[in-house]
Design a protein around this motif. Structure first.
Motif, PDB file in Angstrom:
ATOM      1  N   LYS A  81       0.821  -1.203   0.000  1.00 35.49           N
ATOM      2  CA  LYS A  81       0.000   0.000   0.000  1.00 35.49           C
ATOM      3  C   LYS A  81       0.856   1.253   0.000  1.00 35.49           C
ATOM      4  CE  LYS A  81      -3.593   2.470   2.562  1.00 35.49           C
ATOM      5  NZ  LYS A  81      -4.499   2.463   3.721  1.00 35.49           N
ATOM      6  N   GLU A  82       1.963   1.239   0.764  1.00 40.82           N
ATOM      7  CA  GLU A  82       2.807   2.428   0.849  1.00 40.82           C
ATOM      8  C   GLU A  82       3.397   2.790  -0.525  1.00 40.82           C
ATOM      9  OE1 GLU A  82       6.855   3.948   3.195  1.00 40.82           O
ATOM     10  OE2 GLU A  82       5.826   2.102   3.790  1.00 40.82           O
ATOM     11  N   GLN A  83       3.867   1.779  -1.273  1.00 41.04           N
ATOM     12  CA  GLN A  83       4.439   2.032  -2.587  1.00 41.04           C
ATOM     13  C   GLN A  83       3.382   2.531  -3.568  1.00 41.04           C
ATOM     14  OE1 GLN A  83       7.805   1.689  -3.600  1.00 41.04           O
ATOM     15  NE2 GLN A  83       6.979   2.839  -5.328  1.00 41.04           N
ATOM     16  N   ILE A  84       2.193   1.947  -3.517  1.00 38.00           N
ATOM     17  CA  ILE A  84       1.113   2.341  -4.433  1.00 38.00           C
ATOM     18  C   ILE A  84       0.684   3.775  -4.174  1.00 38.00           C
ATOM     19  CG2 ILE A  84      -1.306   1.920  -5.016  1.00 38.00           C
ATOM     20  CD1 ILE A  84      -0.759  -1.050  -4.644  1.00 38.00           C
ATOM     21  N   SER A  98       5.164  28.041  -9.648  1.00 42.45           N
ATOM     22  CA  SER A  98       5.056  27.446  -8.313  1.00 42.45           C
ATOM     23  C   SER A  98       4.570  26.003  -8.431  1.00 42.45           C
ATOM     24  CB  SER A  98       4.093  28.258  -7.445  1.00 42.45           C
ATOM     25  OG  SER A  98       2.792  28.278  -8.018  1.00 42.45           O
ATOM     26  N   ARG A  99       4.872  25.214  -7.384  1.00 39.06           N
ATOM     27  CA  ARG A  99       4.520  23.800  -7.384  1.00 39.06           C
ATOM     28  C   ARG A  99       3.937  23.388  -6.037  1.00 39.06           C
ATOM     29  NH1 ARG A  99       9.253  20.081  -7.997  1.00 39.06           N
ATOM     30  NH2 ARG A  99      10.307  21.614  -6.657  1.00 39.06           N
ATOM     31  N   THR A 100       3.127  22.330  -6.068  1.00 38.97           N
ATOM     32  CA  THR A 100       2.655  21.696  -4.838  1.00 38.97           C
ATOM     33  C   THR A 100       2.735  20.181  -5.008  1.00 38.97           C
ATOM     34  OG1 THR A 100       0.340  21.683  -5.575  1.00 38.97           O
ATOM     35  CG2 THR A 100       1.073  23.570  -4.245  1.00 38.97           C
ATOM     36  N   LEU A 101       2.823  19.476  -3.880  1.00 36.09           N
ATOM     37  CA  LEU A 101       2.774  18.018  -3.870  1.00 36.09           C
ATOM     38  C   LEU A 101       1.542  17.596  -3.082  1.00 36.09           C
ATOM     39  CD1 LEU A 101       3.987  15.171  -4.323  1.00 36.09           C
ATOM     40  CD2 LEU A 101       5.223  15.485  -2.151  1.00 36.09           C
ATOM     41  N   THR A 102       0.728  16.734  -3.693  1.00 30.94           N
ATOM     42  CA  THR A 102      -0.475  16.225  -3.046  1.00 30.94           C
ATOM     43  C   THR A 102      -0.337  14.728  -2.852  1.00 30.94           C
ATOM     44  OG1 THR A 102      -1.835  17.923  -4.130  1.00 30.94           O
ATOM     45  CG2 THR A 102      -2.990  16.035  -3.173  1.00 30.94           C
ATOM     46  N   THR A 103      -0.348  14.282  -1.618  1.00 29.27           N
ATOM     47  CA  THR A 103      -0.350  12.853  -1.336  1.00 29.27           C
ATOM     48  C   THR A 103      -1.784  12.370  -1.249  1.00 29.27           C
ATOM     49  OG1 THR A 103      -0.224  13.276   1.050  1.00 29.27           O
ATOM     50  CG2 THR A 103       1.866  12.944  -0.132  1.00 29.27           C
ATOM     51  N   VAL A 104      -1.971  11.060  -1.420  1.00 28.68           N
ATOM     52  CA  VAL A 104      -3.323  10.508  -1.458  1.00 28.68           C
ATOM     53  C   VAL A 104      -3.395   9.243  -0.627  1.00 28.68           C
ATOM     54  CG1 VAL A 104      -3.755  11.427  -3.773  1.00 28.68           C
ATOM     55  CG2 VAL A 104      -2.887   9.089  -3.517  1.00 28.68           C
ATOM     56  N   ASP A 105      -4.598   8.905  -0.224  1.00 29.72           N
ATOM     57  CA  ASP A 105      -4.901   7.605   0.367  1.00 29.72           C
ATOM     58  C   ASP A 105      -5.859   6.891  -0.575  1.00 29.72           C
ATOM     59  OD1 ASP A 105      -3.421   7.737   2.777  1.00 29.72           O
ATOM     60  OD2 ASP A 105      -4.940   9.081   3.628  1.00 29.72           O
ATOM     61  N   GLU A 113      -5.798  -4.482  -3.148  1.00 30.26           N
ATOM     62  CA  GLU A 113      -5.525  -5.884  -3.435  1.00 30.26           C
ATOM     63  C   GLU A 113      -6.368  -6.394  -4.590  1.00 30.26           C
ATOM     64  OE1 GLU A 113      -4.505  -6.959   1.225  1.00 30.26           O
ATOM     65  OE2 GLU A 113      -6.306  -7.722   0.264  1.00 30.26           O
ATOM     66  N   GLY A 114      -7.459  -5.688  -4.886  1.00 30.82           N
ATOM     67  CA  GLY A 114      -8.339  -6.142  -5.960  1.00 30.82           C
ATOM     68  C   GLY A 114      -7.943  -5.656  -7.326  1.00 30.82           C
ATOM     69  N   THR A 115      -6.879  -4.858  -7.450  1.00 26.57           N
ATOM     70  CA  THR A 115      -6.456  -4.419  -8.772  1.00 26.57           C
ATOM     71  C   THR A 115      -5.861  -5.583  -9.531  1.00 26.57           C
ATOM     72  OG1 THR A 115      -4.322  -3.747  -7.888  1.00 26.57           O
ATOM     73  CG2 THR A 115      -6.006  -2.051  -8.037  1.00 26.57           C
ATOM     74  N   PRO A 116      -6.000  -5.590 -10.872  1.00 27.00           N
ATOM     75  CA  PRO A 116      -5.542  -6.745 -11.647  1.00 27.00           C
ATOM     76  C   PRO A 116      -4.050  -6.966 -11.502  1.00 27.00           C
ATOM     77  CG  PRO A 116      -6.906  -5.250 -12.967  1.00 27.00           C
ATOM     78  CD  PRO A 116      -6.599  -4.556 -11.695  1.00 27.00           C
ATOM     79  N   LEU A 366      -6.624   2.243 -10.750  1.00 25.89           N
ATOM     80  CA  LEU A 366      -6.049   3.277  -9.895  1.00 25.89           C
ATOM     81  C   LEU A 366      -5.616   4.505 -10.707  1.00 25.89           C
ATOM     82  CD1 LEU A 366      -3.977   1.061  -7.454  1.00 25.89           C
ATOM     83  CD2 LEU A 366      -5.824   2.615  -6.803  1.00 25.89           C
ATOM     84  N   LYS A 367      -5.023   4.291 -11.873  1.00 23.65           N
ATOM     85  CA  LYS A 367      -4.639   5.430 -12.714  1.00 23.65           C
ATOM     86  C   LYS A 367      -5.874   6.163 -13.208  1.00 23.65           C
ATOM     87  CE  LYS A 367      -0.493   3.088 -14.398  1.00 23.65           C
ATOM     88  NZ  LYS A 367       0.112   2.442 -15.579  1.00 23.65           N
ATOM     89  N   PHE A 368      -6.910   5.405 -13.577  1.00 27.35           N
ATOM     90  CA  PHE A 368      -8.165   6.022 -14.008  1.00 27.35           C
ATOM     91  C   PHE A 368      -8.730   6.898 -12.897  1.00 27.35           C
ATOM     92  CE2 PHE A 368     -12.774   6.084 -14.146  1.00 27.35           C
ATOM     93  CZ  PHE A 368     -13.055   6.430 -15.460  1.00 27.35           C
TER      94      PHE A 368
END
Length: 385
Positions: A81-84, A98-105, A113-116, A366-368
């Motif tokens: 999960k951490e890597q994903i 200017s830039r920002t970084l947005t982390t996600v859960d 675990e259900g991703t192909p 996940l990319k979608f």
């Protein structure tokens, strides 16, 4: 070649193009594919963190080539999960630098675990020391130049746009364009041209006064629109040693909405579930300046993150929207949808055998979900279809 021969060649190319465009319609009468509905996970973004302003020090690399050997070919899926979640974090570049970084859960461990799983391999890594003649045209050149108002302004060709750094993009909303990440960022920094990034819309030359049966020799004009915001996944921004094709995509937000039709996104199905098992894309190949070039081909192979194919392409086509006819459960019919982004070329060396492919990034659930959030700004609007 005489004018008469040129006219006959133009008519033949037009006939072949129309024949191919109409051919998939027969496939539309086929029953829908038998597969389970795709569940799209929900990304929960955290508050953006300000970053230092970009230096715009990188050079645009249009001829993007990667090398993969048996170690990456057979590398196991990174399912933690951490890597994903780290890969799905994203940078936002604004027009003022200017830039920002947005982390996600991600919604829950169950969705991760259900991703192909990967079908055969994971994405390659760049080997900067690997030198080899690149073959991006396979056999006879199967590309078509798209000319004339009746083609350039018609869907789906009208969804292709130019990127001012020398690449191609595809319209995916009234204000958003998808392209390849390497067209705006080299994995370490944004390219010089990203400082004042623009998107170009083709405007066909008037063909009034042209005799019947002839095609205007004038090149299409380009109307440029400024980009106000660029988003790149953290999975691409990994530093100078490792840049993965798996995350070679970026979303550009235009300063003003456009009025042209755009192409909807879809989670990439298996090639078995694409009508005709074919992909298509149109781009601005560097060996045909000023021309929009269309091509199609079957999918040769696929992994969880990449589509391997032999569609003829040259530098400049990077960032083209790769689409196929996908079954739409809501409309109950086959629809053209963007399922990936054309990235570049890859050499594979497996068990002493050399293989080469042109490669597109494949849109996983996940990319979608990530791209959909970028477009809508609301994770609740990002279920498949």
């Amino acid at each position: 070649m005489t004018p008469h021969q040129k006219s006959l060649l133009a008519h033949l190319s037009t006939f072949l193009l129309i024949f191919h465009l109409l051919l998939p319609l027969s496939l539309s009468f086929l029953p829908p594919p038998h597969h389970h509905p795709v569940h799209v996970p929900s990304l929960v973004p955290r508050a953006p963190t300000p970053l230092a302003r970009s230096r715009f020090s990188a050079q645009t690399q249009l001829d993007f080539t990667t090398h993969c050997n048996s170690s990456c070919f057979h590398r196991e899926q990174e399912s933690g999960k951490e890597q994903i979640t780290e890969n799905l974090a994203f940078e936002t570049l604004y027009a003022d630098g200017s830039r920002t970084l947005t982390t996600v859960d991600v919604e829950s461990d169950e969705e991760i675990e259900g991703t192909p799983p990967p079908l055969s391999r994971r994405g390659p890594r760049i080997n900067s020391g690997h030198k080899r003649v690149r073959r991006q045209i396979y056999g006879a050149d199967g590309r078509f130049n798209i000319r004339g108002d009746h083609f350039l302004l018609d869907y789906p060709f009208s969804t292709a746009v130019r990127i001012s750094t020398g690449c191609t993009g595809v319209l995916v909303s009234q204000q958003h364009v998808l392209t390849a990440a390497h067209c705006v960022h080299d994995g370490k920094d944004y390219v010089k041209g990203a400082r004042k990034l623009r998107v170009g819309f083709l405007t066909p030359p008037s063909i009034n006064g042209t005799k019947d049966g002839q095609i205007s020799s004038k090149k299409p004009l380009v109307r440029w629109v400024r980009v106000k915001r660029t988003r790149v996944p953290k999975g691409w921004i990994q530093g100078p040693q490792e840049v993965s094709m798996d995350f070679d995509y970026a979303l550009l937000e235009l300063r003003w909405p456009h009025r042209r039709p755009f192409m909807r996104l879809s989670v990439a199905p298996s090639s078995e579930d694409l009508a005709g098992k074919r992909i298509h894309f149109s781009g601005f190949d560097s060996d045909r300046p000023g021309e929009l070039v269309y091509r199609f081909c079957p999918v040769e192979d696929e992994s969880n993150d990449l589509i391997y194919q032999h569609c003829d392409a040259r530098p400049g086509a990077s960032g083209s929207g790769v689409y196929g006819r996908v079954w739409d459960n809501t409309l109950e019919r086959w629809e053209r949808k963007v399922i990936g982004i054309f990235s570049g070329h890859q050499w594979l060396e497996i068990d002493g055998e050399n293989r080469d492919y042109n490669v597109a990034v494949r849109f996983t659930p996940l990319k979608f979900a990530q791209i959909c959030y970028w477009v809508h700004g609301n994770r609740l609007d990002c279920g498949q279809d």
